[in-house]
Design an enzyme around this catalytic site. Structure first.
Site, PDB file in Angstrom:
ATOM      1  N   SER A   1       0.565  -0.893   0.450  1.00 46.56           N
ATOM      2  CA  SER A   1      -0.162   0.219   0.095  1.00 46.56           C
ATOM      3  C   SER A   1       0.840   1.195   0.120  1.00 46.56           C
ATOM      4  O   SER A   1       1.791   1.378  -0.550  1.00 46.56           O
ATOM      5  CB  SER A   1      -1.276   0.001   1.260  1.00 46.56           C
ATOM      6  OG  SER A   1      -1.873   1.150   0.852  1.00 46.56           O
TER       7      SER A   1
ATOM      8  N   ARG B   1     -11.688   6.492  10.105  1.00 48.42           N
ATOM      9  CA  ARG B   1     -11.454   5.001  10.653  1.00 48.42           C
ATOM     10  C   ARG B   1     -12.416   4.002   9.861  1.00 48.42           C
ATOM     11  O   ARG B   1     -12.094   2.775   8.997  1.00 48.42           O
ATOM     12  CB  ARG B   1     -10.898   4.690  11.510  1.00 48.42           C
ATOM     13  CG  ARG B   1     -10.093   3.090  11.462  1.00 48.42           C
ATOM     14  CD  ARG B   1      -8.821   3.169  11.003  1.00 48.42           C
ATOM     15  NE  ARG B   1      -8.580   1.856  11.754  1.00 48.42           N
ATOM     16  CZ  ARG B   1      -7.339   1.139  10.849  1.00 48.42           C
ATOM     17  NH1 ARG B   1      -6.445   1.734   9.870  1.00 48.42           N
ATOM     18  NH2 ARG B   1      -7.186   0.229  11.364  1.00 48.42           N
TER      19      ARG B   1
ATOM     20  N   ASP C   1      -8.862  -6.519  -3.810  1.00 45.14           N
ATOM     21  CA  ASP C   1      -8.461  -5.120  -4.240  1.00 45.14           C
ATOM     22  C   ASP C   1      -9.456  -3.877  -4.320  1.00 45.14           C
ATOM     23  O   ASP C   1      -8.773  -3.939  -5.617  1.00 45.14           O
ATOM     24  CB  ASP C   1      -7.130  -5.169  -3.873  1.00 45.14           C
ATOM     25  CG  ASP C   1      -6.687  -4.015  -2.923  1.00 45.14           C
ATOM     26  OD1 ASP C   1      -7.382  -2.755  -3.208  1.00 45.14           O
ATOM     27  OD2 ASP C   1      -5.117  -3.844  -2.812  1.00 45.14           O
TER      28      ASP C   1
ATOM     29  N   HIS D   1      -7.950  -5.122   0.282  1.00 45.83           N
ATOM     30  CA  HIS D   1      -7.450  -3.980   0.513  1.00 45.83           C
ATOM     31  C   HIS D   1      -6.353  -4.675   1.442  1.00 45.83           C
ATOM     32  O   HIS D   1      -4.865  -5.308   1.387  1.00 45.83           O
ATOM     33  CB  HIS D   1      -6.950  -2.693   0.176  1.00 45.83           C
ATOM     34  CG  HIS D   1      -5.424  -2.134   0.482  1.00 45.83           C
ATOM     35  ND1 HIS D   1      -5.371  -2.009  -1.104  1.00 45.83           N
ATOM     36  CD2 HIS D   1      -5.316  -1.405   1.138  1.00 45.83           C
ATOM     37  CE1 HIS D   1      -4.224  -1.832  -0.117  1.00 45.83           C
ATOM     38  NE2 HIS D   1      -3.876  -0.884   1.075  1.00 45.83           N
ATOM     39  N   ASP D   2      -7.259  -5.613   2.038  1.00 49.46           N
ATOM     40  CA  ASP D   2      -6.214  -5.918   3.580  1.00 49.46           C
ATOM     41  C   ASP D   2      -5.241  -7.081   3.639  1.00 49.46           C
ATOM     42  O   ASP D   2      -4.235  -7.868   3.929  1.00 49.46           O
ATOM     43  CB  ASP D   2      -7.561  -6.112   4.997  1.00 49.46           C
ATOM     44  CG  ASP D   2      -7.517  -5.437   6.245  1.00 49.46           C
ATOM     45  OD1 ASP D   2      -6.146  -3.841   5.802  1.00 49.46           O
ATOM     46  OD2 ASP D   2      -7.465  -4.488   6.388  1.00 49.46           O
TER      47      ASP D   2
END
Lengths: 198, 383
Positions: free
Chosen positions: B157, B227, B322, B355-356
């Site tokens: 990232s 967040r 992602d 994405h994680d």
């Protein structure tokens, strides 16, 4: 390391130090072999389960779907673009053939010949879709969706303004026999072509 | 908390703070007269200093990439799944360095640090930092550690953007670059998400234009919202569906605005823990660093020309689900490297985690990283 016979034939066509793009490079065997002779380039492969092998062999492997063509590569940017035993699994072989001729100064294409007498016999007399050593899958599960004969491929090349520089049509042991020389479309099981854009 | 340290863990680690008295001029034009960098190391540097790996962290990451700080820690460092003895980045072979970026809030100089000119915390007056600034400060750390050339610079990232910038700006100082789940620059949609996050923080009445510390408060609501939004973009629809579905916390619907669905509970929990461990001004700075990243801007927007000087070999990895930095964005990087004729390997990993995924121990992904790093390790012996 001994090379599969068709890959050996292809390897013999490629001079030392050439810049090569190997389409459907599998576990990188051909490129790893060629790199020992100073050949450089990339392998494209859709299945990343073979990537660890490629990495160990020092092959630059790029995950890519050949059905999308080769838009990431400039015209005539490789000395050779190789497509071995994959043409028949492509959605539009005519499009990929043109892409190969665009990106490569020369293209090398290998495919199973559907015009072999055993295939003809199975369809004509057996009445079922042919199965063979080079085409072992049943019709409903085969990845080989665009099978062609030597004659078909010759015609495609003519239609698309592609020049056949040389061809090697051999039996399943990749040997040429009297039959494969005289009547290649009837006795050849594997066809290997060297092509370029006219 | 670990009762015993697992055998494949780097174990208990202690961060080190390096104080640097040489001023650093940042891309925004401002200068920090001196600064601290906090970092951790795992493994041993070999005699010719050829086995050093730099790990670059992402938006909310820090220097604590592997191991534990104490036996009371609930979790190990953020990339413990990949770093450790016998792991993909094998600390039996490599000397791994992981540093908290400038502008961070975990020990490197940032908005919560004291400004020597005012003797008060920088707060919102901390200068804007960019990916290039981080690379430059990491190079100062490399010099101090006597590392002339990294065996590899690795990141996911925003971390991958630093790795990429290293390869572009200081090409002779790394042999390999691992660019994971990244993009050559943010899209309008990416920037839009960041702007919503910033707006959430700045519109919190407790934000006080960034001077919340002086008011003895924190913009909990705003940072928490930022967040929550971030978390949604880090996960895929499928991953969220698998994990939470439409599951209710209690058995029935209550027709009120309390937590009813499990996903609501999860997001609220994530945001409430995050606001206690992360500084809002740092969050703002990190999102701006993301927005500003665009190495091709100095090369007439020609990415192939941008990567033309890269000497490192590249491994680029993306993940199918992602959507924050989709595989197509990684392919832009790969295409540029290909047209520049660089050595590059590209894998698109089938993963549902979004994405994680880059932080997850996905077997195919770890296998490719591990195999690649084993090749890197072999070269270290020959350097």
């Amino acid at each position: 390391m001994s090379l599969r016979v068709d890959l050996q034939i292809i390897s013999d066509w490629i001079p030392d130090g050439a810049r090569v793009l190997d389409l459907g490079c599998d576990n990188g065997t051909l490129l790893a072999h060629l790199q020992q002779r100073g050949v450089t380039g990339y392998g494209l492969e859709i299945d990343n389960s073979k990537f660890a092998d490629c990495i160990k062999a020092g092959v630059n492997v790029i995950q890519a779907d050949l059905d999308q063509g080769l838009p990431q590569f400039a015209d005539q940017s490789f000395d050779f673009v190789i497509l071995s035993q994959t043409l028949q699994a492509i959605k539009r072989p005519d499009f990929l053939l043109q892409e190969i001729a665009r990106v490569g100064k020369q293209g090398i294409i290998g495919f199973p010949n559907f015009g072999h007498w055993q295939c003809r016999l199975q369809l004509a007399l057996g009445g079922h879709m042919p199965l063979s050593r080079t085409l072992p899958n049943e019709w409903f599960e085969t990845p080989n969706i665009h099978l062609c004969t030597v004659q078909d491929f010759d015609k495609l090349c003519t239609d698309k303004d592609i020049q056949v520089l040389s061809r090697s049509i051999v039996n399943h042991e990749h040997k040429d026999t009297l039959g494969t020389r005289l009547l290649p479309n009837l006795f050849g099981q594997i066809a290997l072509y060297q092509i370029k854009k006219k | 908390m670990p009762e015993t340290i697992p055998v494949d863990s780097v174990g208990l680690v202690t961060p080190i703070t390096l104080h640097i008295d040489t001023p650093i001029t940042l891309e925004c034009g401002r200068t920090l007269p001196n600064y601290d960098l906090i970092y951790e190391t795992y493994g041993e540097l070999n005699a010719n200093a050829s086995n050093a790996i730099l790990i670059c962290h992402a938006l909310s990451g820090d220097h604590h990439a592997a191991g534990y700080h104490s036996m009371d820690d609930k979790k190990p460092g953020w990339w413990d799944s990949a770093i450790g003895p016998g792991k993909a980045i094998d600390t039996n072979k490599f000397y791994v360095v992981s540093v908290n970026n400038l502008g961070g809030c975990k020990g490197s100089t940032g908005p919560t640090s004291i400004n020597p000119e005012t003797n008060k915390a920088y707060g919102p007056d901390f200068p804007f930092v960019t990916v290039s600034d981080w690379v430059n400060s990491q190079a100062v750390l490399a010099d101090k550690l006597n590392i002339q050339q990294w065996a590899a610079v690795v990141g996911g990232s925003l971390g991958a953007m630093q790795a990429m910038q290293w390869a572009i700006s200081l090409p002779e100082r790394l042999r390999h670059v691992l660019i994971i789940a990244s993009a050559p620059k943010l899209s309008a949609q990416n920037i839009a998400f960041n702007e919503v996050a910033r707006t959430a923080i700045k519109s919190d009445p407790d934000f006080h234009n960034g001077h919340y510390t002086e008011h003895n408060t924190l913009p909990r609501q705003g940072l928490g919202l930022a967040r929550m939004l971030g978390h949604i973009t880090y996960l895929s629809d499928e991953a969220m569906g698998q994990k939470f579905g439409r599951e209710l916390r209690n058995d029935t619907i209550h027709y009120d605005y309390d937590v009813e669905f499990q996903i609501e509970s999860y997001l609220r929990y994530q945001s409430s823990t995050f606001v206690e461990r992360f500084d809002a001004n740092t969050y703002l700075l990190m999102t701006k660093a993301l927005d500003y990243f665009d190495p091709a801007k100095d090369f007439n927007d020609d990415l192939a020309a941008t990567v033309a000087n890269i000497q490192a070999r590249s491994l680029v990895v993306s993940f199918t689900s992602d959507w924050r930095f989709s595989p197509a964005r990684s392919q832009e990087i790969v295409d540029a490297l290909l047209s520049a004729g660089k050595d590059v390997i590209y894998a698109e990993i089938e993963a549902h985690q979004g994405h994680d995924a880059f932080l997850m121990p996905i077997p195919r992904y770890i296998d490719i990283i591990e195999t690649y790093m084993q090749q890197v390790a072999k070269e270290c012996e020959d350097v």
